[in-house]
Design a protein around this motif. Structure first.
Motif, mmCIF file in Angstrom:
data_model
loop_
_atom_site.group_PDB
_atom_site.id
_atom_site.type_symbol
_atom_site.label_atom_id
_atom_site.label_comp_id
_atom_site.label_asym_id
_atom_site.label_seq_id
_atom_site.Cartn_x
_atom_site.Cartn_y
_atom_site.Cartn_z
ATOM 1 N N TYR A 83 0.837 -1.201 0.000
ATOM 2 C CA TYR A 83 0.000 0.000 0.000
ATOM 3 C C TYR A 83 0.870 1.249 0.000
ATOM 4 N N PHE A 84 1.956 1.228 0.776
ATOM 5 C CA PHE A 84 2.910 2.335 0.821
ATOM 6 C C PHE A 84 3.408 2.645 -0.592
ATOM 7 N N ALA A 85 3.860 1.599 -1.285
ATOM 8 C CA ALA A 85 4.391 1.786 -2.639
ATOM 9 C C ALA A 85 3.323 2.325 -3.588
ATOM 10 N N SER A 86 2.072 1.862 -3.409
ATOM 11 C CA SER A 86 0.999 2.328 -4.289
ATOM 12 C C SER A 86 0.658 3.797 -4.032
ATOM 13 N N VAL A 87 0.785 4.237 -2.780
ATOM 14 C CA VAL A 87 0.522 5.650 -2.451
ATOM 15 C C VAL A 87 1.550 6.548 -3.140
ATOM 16 N N VAL A 88 2.817 6.127 -3.097
ATOM 17 C CA VAL A 88 3.876 6.895 -3.765
ATOM 18 C C VAL A 88 3.578 6.998 -5.258
ATOM 19 N N ALA A 89 3.118 5.893 -5.840
ATOM 20 C CA ALA A 89 2.875 5.853 -7.285
ATOM 21 C C ALA A 89 1.632 6.630 -7.696
ATOM 22 N N THR A 90 0.543 6.486 -6.917
ATOM 23 C CA THR A 90 -0.738 7.062 -7.347
ATOM 24 C C THR A 90 -0.962 8.505 -6.895
ATOM 25 N N HIS A 91 -0.334 8.911 -5.794
ATOM 26 C CA HIS A 91 -0.550 10.270 -5.283
ATOM 27 C C HIS A 91 0.504 11.269 -5.769
ATOM 28 N N GLY A 92 1.528 10.740 -6.433
ATOM 29 C CA GLY A 92 2.552 11.630 -6.975
ATOM 30 C C GLY A 92 3.337 12.386 -5.916
ATOM 31 N N VAL A 93 3.572 11.748 -4.751
ATOM 32 C CA VAL A 93 4.342 12.392 -3.681
ATOM 33 C C VAL A 93 5.611 11.584 -3.437
ATOM 34 N N SER A 94 6.560 12.192 -2.740
ATOM 35 C CA SER A 94 7.809 11.506 -2.447
ATOM 36 C C SER A 94 7.595 10.479 -1.337
ATOM 37 N N TYR A 95 8.502 9.504 -1.249
ATOM 38 C CA TYR A 95 8.364 8.507 -0.193
ATOM 39 C C TYR A 95 8.586 9.125 1.185
#
Length: 429
Positions: A83-95
């Motif tokens: 889910y963490f990785a998907s948030v970075v990918a879909t929300h366009g924010v940095s890790y």
């Protein structure tokens, strides 16, 4: 040591606890390989996650073992890393921003743990749901074992099907399963651990187990650069809520299931709940500052319980082995890379965890169906949290329409609504 952990009262010994700790460690050590692999795909440095994963596991598991005295291990949870990785990918924010959401969720988690909220939650869960959770986790981890061994594989027509039994890894898994079953049937102590050991030796001679060195220097331990302000700048409130909600119910359900399996629940209550619940909250918060996703109680702890683990000494052994993993990463990587070694244990433990099914009142539909829904959902969605959510939604609804609404604790109504909203509008997976 025996007095501190109450080993005699629990009917266990130091030797049994050590074997149980080793068993739990070997079944969950894959996380120190898998977690860095998933988070590094989101841009987080691999070695940073490797170290952070171990530190979070050690801190959480030591709190669990020393203060709560339960044979339950804590580590960054599977599912939340994806889910963490998907948030970075879909929300366009940095890790760094997403780690900020994990930290905020962890702080809220800690504050809730300091109150009686989580304790009250555990006590409010009816026995049918508790047994359903235990059995659901059993099917879930057995299914994980079958998939790891490739005894069952994906099939586009009916989701899963029987794998290629001539595959060397699958063949070794089946052989390891029968060896372990033989040891279990003969009631040999430490059968699960011995089964893994024999399977590893056979795997080595089959050419499936490869070691690229033995000892290596541990990566440096540094604090991570969190971007907490970015959480509010990008209004990632639903992400915080998803991390918080899934982690709370995932870990709470797992703790209940394993404590029930170990016979440590007292009259449906969870003794020493506060320090136990503090373990994953602290691990999540500290882990975020070092570079890893939220931590939770591990279902693989059930393998240690099945091996005889009953006290916090089991957890302490797991923590010590995680520290050792910092120095023996080549060996750990080799063992965790061969699923045939641990898959048989997960399959057998899944059987042990079905015992609670006999305690569910199957003739009472309003008790039976919510438990059935949990048991069905967990393995089919590969999510403990989703299974719990379905149960929490079903139970109050069926009780209400059955004219037994007053039997339901108010907190179940509240979270039934919250879960329904969460699953409909911002699912965590």
């Amino acid at each position: 040591m025996e007095r501190f952990f109450h080993l005699r009262e629990l009917g266990t010994t130091v030797k049994t606890e050590v074997l149980a700790g080793i068993t739990t460690f070997l079944t969950m050590v894959y996380i120190i390989i898998v977690n860095p692999a998933i988070l590094s795909a989101a841009g987080v440095p691999f070695e940073q996650v490797f170290t952070a994963t171990i530190v979070a596991a050690v801190i959480g598991t030591l709190i669990m073992g020393i203060f709560a005295k339960y044979p339950i291990a804590i580590a960054p949870g599977m599912g939340m890393n994806a889910y963490f990785a998907s948030v970075v990918a879909t929300h366009g924010v940095s890790y760094q921003v997403v780690f900020g959401t994990v930290f905020v969720a962890g702080v809220i988690f800690l504050l809730l743990t300091l109150t009686k909220f989580r304790e009250t939650l555990i006590q409010s869960i009816p026995n049918s749901l508790k047994y359903g959770i235990t059995s659901g986790i059993g099917l879930f981890i057995a299914f994980i074992g079958l998939r790891m061994a490739e005894i069952v594989v994906a099939n586009p027509e009916n989701l899963v099907t029987l794998g290629d039994l001539s595959n060397p890894v699958t063949l070794l898994s089946i052989l390891g399963l029968f060896i372990t079953l033989l040891l279990m049937a003969r009631k040999i102590k430490g059968a699960l651990f011995l089964g893994m050991l024999v399977t590893a030796v056979i795997g080595y001679f089959m050419g499936l187990l490869h070691f690229d060195g033995v000892v290596s220097a541990p990566p440096s331990i540094v604090l991570f650069d969190l971007d907490i302000a970015g959480v509010f700048t990008h209004a990632l409130y639903t992400v915080v809520f998803a991390f918080l909600l899934v982690t709370i119910f995932d870990t709470t359900g797992t703790m209940i299931g394993i404590a029930e399996q170990a016979g440590l629940m007292k009259d449906g209550k969870f003794p020493r709940a506060k320090p136990a619940l503090m373990a994953d909250a602290v691990a999540t918060t500290v882990g975020a500052t070092m570079g890893t996703s939220p931590s939770s109680a591990y279902v693989e702890s059930s393998s240690g319980v099945a091996a005889g683990g009953r006290s916090g000494l089991t957890a302490v052994v797991v923590a010590v082995l995680f520290i050792g993993a910092l120095f023996f990463s080549p060996v750990v990587a080799a063992i965790s890379a061969l699923p045939a070694i641990t898959a048989p244990v997960l399959i057998i433990v899944g059987c042990f965890m079905m015992e609670g099914l006999a305690k569910i009142s199957w003739k009472d539909f309003d008790e039976a169906f919510p438990a059935f829904a949990i048991i069905l959902t967990m393995p089919l969605t590969s999510s403990i949290a989703t299974g719990i959510a379905v149960g929490f939604i079903m139970y109050p609804i069926i009780k209400l329409v059955s004219g037994k609404g007053k039997e339901v604790h108010p907190i179940l109504y509240t979270f039934g609504v919250i879960f329904a909203i969460q699953m409909a509008f911002f699912p965590a997976h």
